[in-house]
Design a protein around this motif. Sequence first.
Motif, PDB file in Angstrom:
ATOM      1  N   ARG A 111      -5.680  -1.249  -5.612  1.00  0.00           N
ATOM      2  CA  ARG A 111      -6.287   0.303  -5.579  1.00  0.00           C
ATOM      3  C   ARG A 111      -7.158   1.294  -6.663  1.00  0.00           C
ATOM      4  O   ARG A 111      -8.091   1.564  -7.309  1.00  0.00           O
ATOM      5  CB  ARG A 111      -5.999   1.290  -4.397  1.00  0.00           C
ATOM      6  N   SER A 120       0.530  -1.524  -0.152  1.00  0.00           N
ATOM      7  CA  SER A 120       0.458  -0.002   0.006  1.00  0.00           C
ATOM      8  C   SER A 120       0.916   1.344   0.071  1.00  0.00           C
ATOM      9  O   SER A 120       1.919   1.764   0.357  1.00  0.00           O
ATOM     10  CB  SER A 120      -1.418   0.111   1.752  1.00  0.00           C
ATOM     11  N   GLY A 145      -0.512  -2.611  -4.131  1.00  0.00           N
ATOM     12  CA  GLY A 145      -1.045  -1.998  -3.883  1.00  0.00           C
ATOM     13  C   GLY A 145      -1.791  -1.678  -4.635  1.00  0.00           C
ATOM     14  O   GLY A 145      -2.943   0.088  -4.791  1.00  0.00           O
TER      15      GLY A 145
END
Length: 397
Positions: free
Chosen positions: A373, A348, A370
């Motif tokens: 997202r 992330s 990540g």
Amino acid sequence: MRKKLAIILAMILVFDIAALAVVGIDRYLSASKSSISVAEEETSLPSEEESSTQPLISKVNFAAVGDNLIHVDIYKQAAARSTNGTYDFTLAYENVADYIAASDVSILNQETIISTEHEVDTYPCFNSPAELGDEMLRIGFDVFNISTNHSLDKGESGLISTINYWKERNAITTGAYLNEEDFVIPTQTVNGITFAYLGFTDSTNGLNLPADSEVVLVRASDEALLEAKIKQAKKMADAVIVNAHWGEEYTHEPTDAQRDLAQKLCDWGADVILGTHPHVIQPVEFLTAPDGRRTLVAYSLGNFISAQNRGPRMLGGMINFNIVRNNSSGVISIEDVKFSGVVTHYASDFSNIRVYMLKDYTEELANNHGVGRYTSEFSLSYLKEMLADVIDSKFLM
């Protein structure tokens, strides 16, 4: 009776003497041939022993990857890992380092400049730390394309500093030179086969060298120069390898301009064309020159590493191939072409950025990437399906 016996014994003796004479002559002739062989060796002709030990073929294994695109998160993480106030890029590349080192020759598109005269910087005008290049050399890269759309991110001085950085390390680079005199086609001989390297870029993001600059940045639009240099390289080497920084970003399909220029490069004498710039992978194929010679083209190898934020840009490629020379005929062939996926992974907020080979990548890593997202469908199967959709199955591992 005794007289007949004496005659028979005499005849046997004559035949024995004759046989010995023949053996002696044969030995003499054999010795004479050996002397002739030595004399021929002294005039640079191979001896029978040398001819029998010379391999029928010579072979060199290559690995090539795409854009080494160093965003701020990558070099800041390297700075945080350093224990001496510099940059430590080891973790970012450690999962692929052995694959790079395993090849006889490894080739990288160094997307961002490395100027020691400018501050380290990120998008849109990149400049990477010297430690990055040092790490690329350490893990086994041999040839670096430095002609990209970011070559002039720090102007003429940045490119000059970059060229000198690589010169100080005796690295082989393509596509950018201090001046015309410096534009000497680099060659490399491995396992008895000589290679020549060239490179060019299609764009410089609207930036240009000063009108009075002596620096040479090879451009795709200068086809006369490319033709002349490739034909010159063909006379210097067994095989010519061209780094082509071209095409449209973020598209898996080569443009008509890419395909047209690829055929011209093939016709002029290129044996291998390694494409970069689109940041996603594009197809691999063989082109055929008018003389029947085949040229391997990888239209785009995608990203080697980056901190971009869309799923397709996480999948790059490593292409492995052998260049083989028949030592009797001198004919060069490209064999055993294999394309493997390379994955840029991060957690992330772009933390812990590093590279994996797709075959070593796991579902667990993919589920925690990540980039999910921004690309919700990202998964291990997403990557594998993309690879299969773009690259012909005959080239896949």
